[in-house]
Design a protein around this motif. Structure first.
Motif, mmCIF file in Angstrom:
data_model
loop_
_atom_site.group_PDB
_atom_site.id
_atom_site.type_symbol
_atom_site.label_atom_id
_atom_site.label_comp_id
_atom_site.label_asym_id
_atom_site.label_seq_id
_atom_site.Cartn_x
_atom_site.Cartn_y
_atom_site.Cartn_z
ATOM 1 N N PRO A 86 78.269 -3.751 -6.570
ATOM 2 C CA PRO A 86 79.564 -4.427 -6.579
ATOM 3 C C PRO A 86 80.755 -3.515 -6.355
ATOM 4 O O PRO A 86 81.827 -3.975 -5.985
ATOM 5 C CB PRO A 86 79.617 -5.074 -7.964
ATOM 6 N N TYR A 87 80.560 -2.215 -6.572
ATOM 7 C CA TYR A 87 81.655 -1.260 -6.408
ATOM 8 C C TYR A 87 81.261 -0.117 -5.486
ATOM 9 O O TYR A 87 80.073 0.154 -5.258
ATOM 10 C CB TYR A 87 82.095 -0.699 -7.759
ATOM 11 N N VAL A 88 82.274 0.564 -4.991
ATOM 12 C CA VAL A 88 82.115 1.779 -4.203
ATOM 13 C C VAL A 88 82.742 2.921 -4.986
ATOM 14 O O VAL A 88 83.831 2.773 -5.549
ATOM 15 C CB VAL A 88 82.807 1.648 -2.833
ATOM 16 N N LEU A 89 82.048 4.042 -5.059
ATOM 17 C CA LEU A 89 82.569 5.218 -5.757
ATOM 18 C C LEU A 89 83.668 5.862 -4.919
ATOM 19 O O LEU A 89 83.506 6.098 -3.722
ATOM 20 C CB LEU A 89 81.432 6.214 -5.990
ATOM 21 N N LYS A 90 84.800 6.164 -5.573
ATOM 22 C CA LYS A 90 85.929 6.785 -4.885
ATOM 23 C C LYS A 90 86.521 7.912 -5.740
ATOM 24 O O LYS A 90 86.463 7.875 -6.965
ATOM 25 C CB LYS A 90 87.029 5.748 -4.617
ATOM 26 N N GLY A 91 87.097 8.891 -5.068
ATOM 27 C CA GLY A 91 87.875 9.907 -5.759
ATOM 28 C C GLY A 91 87.076 10.923 -6.545
ATOM 29 O O GLY A 91 87.653 11.684 -7.323
ATOM 30 N N TRP A 92 85.765 10.980 -6.333
ATOM 31 C CA TRP A 92 84.941 11.964 -7.054
ATOM 32 C C TRP A 92 84.517 13.057 -6.085
ATOM 33 O O TRP A 92 83.859 12.782 -5.085
ATOM 34 C CB TRP A 92 83.721 11.282 -7.671
ATOM 35 N N LYS A 125 86.196 -2.268 -5.616
ATOM 36 C CA LYS A 125 85.388 -3.427 -5.231
ATOM 37 C C LYS A 125 84.821 -3.268 -3.824
ATOM 38 O O LYS A 125 85.526 -2.932 -2.881
ATOM 39 C CB LYS A 125 86.243 -4.689 -5.326
ATOM 40 N N ASN A 126 83.517 -3.537 -3.700
ATOM 41 C CA ASN A 126 82.811 -3.406 -2.436
ATOM 42 C C ASN A 126 82.888 -4.723 -1.657
ATOM 43 O O ASN A 126 82.273 -5.715 -2.054
ATOM 44 C CB ASN A 126 81.343 -3.044 -2.703
ATOM 45 N N PRO A 127 83.625 -4.768 -0.552
ATOM 46 C CA PRO A 127 83.782 -6.020 0.198
ATOM 47 C C PRO A 127 82.488 -6.502 0.849
ATOM 48 O O PRO A 127 82.370 -7.675 1.209
ATOM 49 C CB PRO A 127 84.838 -5.671 1.257
ATOM 50 N N TYR A 128 81.506 -5.610 1.001
ATOM 51 C CA TYR A 128 80.233 -5.982 1.614
ATOM 52 C C TYR A 128 79.201 -6.482 0.600
ATOM 53 O O TYR A 128 78.124 -6.931 0.984
ATOM 54 C CB TYR A 128 79.643 -4.788 2.381
ATOM 55 N N TYR A 129 79.523 -6.401 -0.670
ATOM 56 C CA TYR A 129 78.578 -6.834 -1.700
ATOM 57 C C TYR A 129 78.391 -8.347 -1.634
ATOM 58 O O TYR A 129 79.367 -9.099 -1.561
ATOM 59 C CB TYR A 129 79.101 -6.424 -3.081
ATOM 60 N N ILE A 153 87.460 -7.849 -11.198
ATOM 61 C CA ILE A 153 88.311 -6.668 -11.332
ATOM 62 C C ILE A 153 88.118 -5.792 -10.106
ATOM 63 O O ILE A 153 87.003 -5.350 -9.815
ATOM 64 C CB ILE A 153 87.991 -5.889 -12.618
ATOM 65 N N LYS A 154 89.194 -5.528 -9.371
ATOM 66 C CA LYS A 154 89.085 -4.836 -8.095
ATOM 67 C C LYS A 154 88.997 -3.320 -8.223
ATOM 68 O O LYS A 154 88.405 -2.655 -7.378
ATOM 69 C CB LYS A 154 90.272 -5.209 -7.203
ATOM 70 N N ASN A 155 89.606 -2.779 -9.255
ATOM 71 C CA ASN A 155 89.647 -1.324 -9.405
ATOM 72 C C ASN A 155 89.348 -0.920 -10.843
ATOM 73 O O ASN A 155 89.890 -1.508 -11.783
ATOM 74 C CB ASN A 155 91.025 -0.779 -9.028
ATOM 75 N N VAL A 156 88.501 0.083 -10.992
ATOM 76 C CA VAL A 156 88.187 0.642 -12.307
ATOM 77 C C VAL A 156 88.406 2.148 -12.239
ATOM 78 O O VAL A 156 87.855 2.826 -11.361
ATOM 79 C CB VAL A 156 86.731 0.351 -12.720
#
Length: 292
Positions: A208-214, A225-229, A237-240
């Motif tokens: 459901p999510y894509v890892l970002k900023g790591w 949030k992963n638009p392809y999921y 929730i769009k951002n965590v």
């Protein structure tokens, strides 16, 4: 922003008890959810993750054949249904959903599971988590270098049909399928080789999510949030945003000041919450498809 939600059952099973704020979910859906982790993530590679934070993080942006719901029950994910094994409980045959995609838009197929499982038992991968797949036929012998990787008891019977054969019946194998076994896209993974999963840009998601900023060493990262999921409409929730907070008191203070909305707690803090000393709801975090 005080909200009530659930995230992955893997996260809670591995990280312990959690504080989450109570209040309106609807008003928080467009905002960033701030959570804490007890330590920095070591890897985003599901074949190599052997620490609780990495495993919990991976559960947010990866999905296997099964997952768990808000009651902790194993339910279908990439597989269309929870199957009954044949061959005296040793052989599992799965029909996969056709609408599961990677975060680059490519289809998730049976070959992705075969590749990931073979990669995990391959001695060259040097995985520390081969115990997750040790029950699969020939896994132990392959890891020991006594048999070829291709003899592993896993095969693609078609683009969307997968078969896994165990060396013996394993009553808890459904739970492994829900929390420990994930696919990998061969083309993307081999592009980075041993560097796969060492940063967000070298990681591909199917959850459901894509890892970002790591970047591989930093103490903060994001799930977007992963638009392809395939279940993206149920991901509210769009951002965590995750930050590493090693001290429980510091984490509690951040929670009390509303700088974070979800954090880990100790047994003493549970008692305080039960007495009403903390402005919180103690809730169950179960299913990463249903963040809401």
């Amino acid at each position: 922003m005080k909200i009530k939600l659930w995230v992955s059952g893997v996260s809670i099973a591995l990280l312990g008890l959690v504080l989450a704020g109570c209040g309106s979910q609807k008003s928080s859906q467009q905002k960033t959810l701030n959570v804490t982790a007890s330590q920095a993530m070591a890897t985003a590679d599901p074949d190599k993750a052997d620490d609780i934070v990495s495993q919990a993080a991976i559960a947010q942006f990866m999905e296997g054949l099964y997952t768990t719901n808000q009651k902790g029950k194993v339910v279908p994910a990439i597989a269309k249904k929870v199957v009954k094994p044949t061959n005296d409980g040793k052989t599992y045959t799965f029909n996969l959903r056709h609408n599961a995609k990677w975060s680059n838009g490519k289809k998730v197929t049976a070959a992705d599971f075969v590749y990931s499982l073979q990669r995990q038992v391959d001695p060259n991968t040097k995985s520390q988590e081969v115990g997750h797949v040790a029950e699969i036929k020939n896994a132990t012998a392959i890891t020991a270098g006594k048999k070829a990787v291709k003899t592993l008891g896993v095969k693609a019977l078609g683009k969307y049909k997968l078969q896994i054969t165990l060396k013996q019946r394993v009553p808890y194998f459904n739970y492994r399928l829900a929390t420990e076994i994930y696919p990998l896209n061969k083309t993307f993974t081999e592009k980075y080789g041993n560097k796969y999963g060492t940063s967000a840009t070298k990681t591909l998601s199917n959850g459901p999510y894509v890892l970002k900023g790591w970047m591989g060493t930093n103490d903060t990262w994001k799930y977007v949030k992963n638009p392809y999921y395939y279940g993206h409409k149920q991901v509210k929730i769009k951002n965590v945003k995750v930050q590493t907070v090693k001290n429980n008191s510091t984490a509690e203070n951040l929670f009390q000041s509303d700088q974070v909305q979800v954090t880990q707690i100790t047994g003493t803090q549970v008692s305080e919450a039960e007495r009403g000393s903390l402005r919180t709801c103690l809730i169950s975090f179960e299913h990463h498809n249903q963040i809401s």
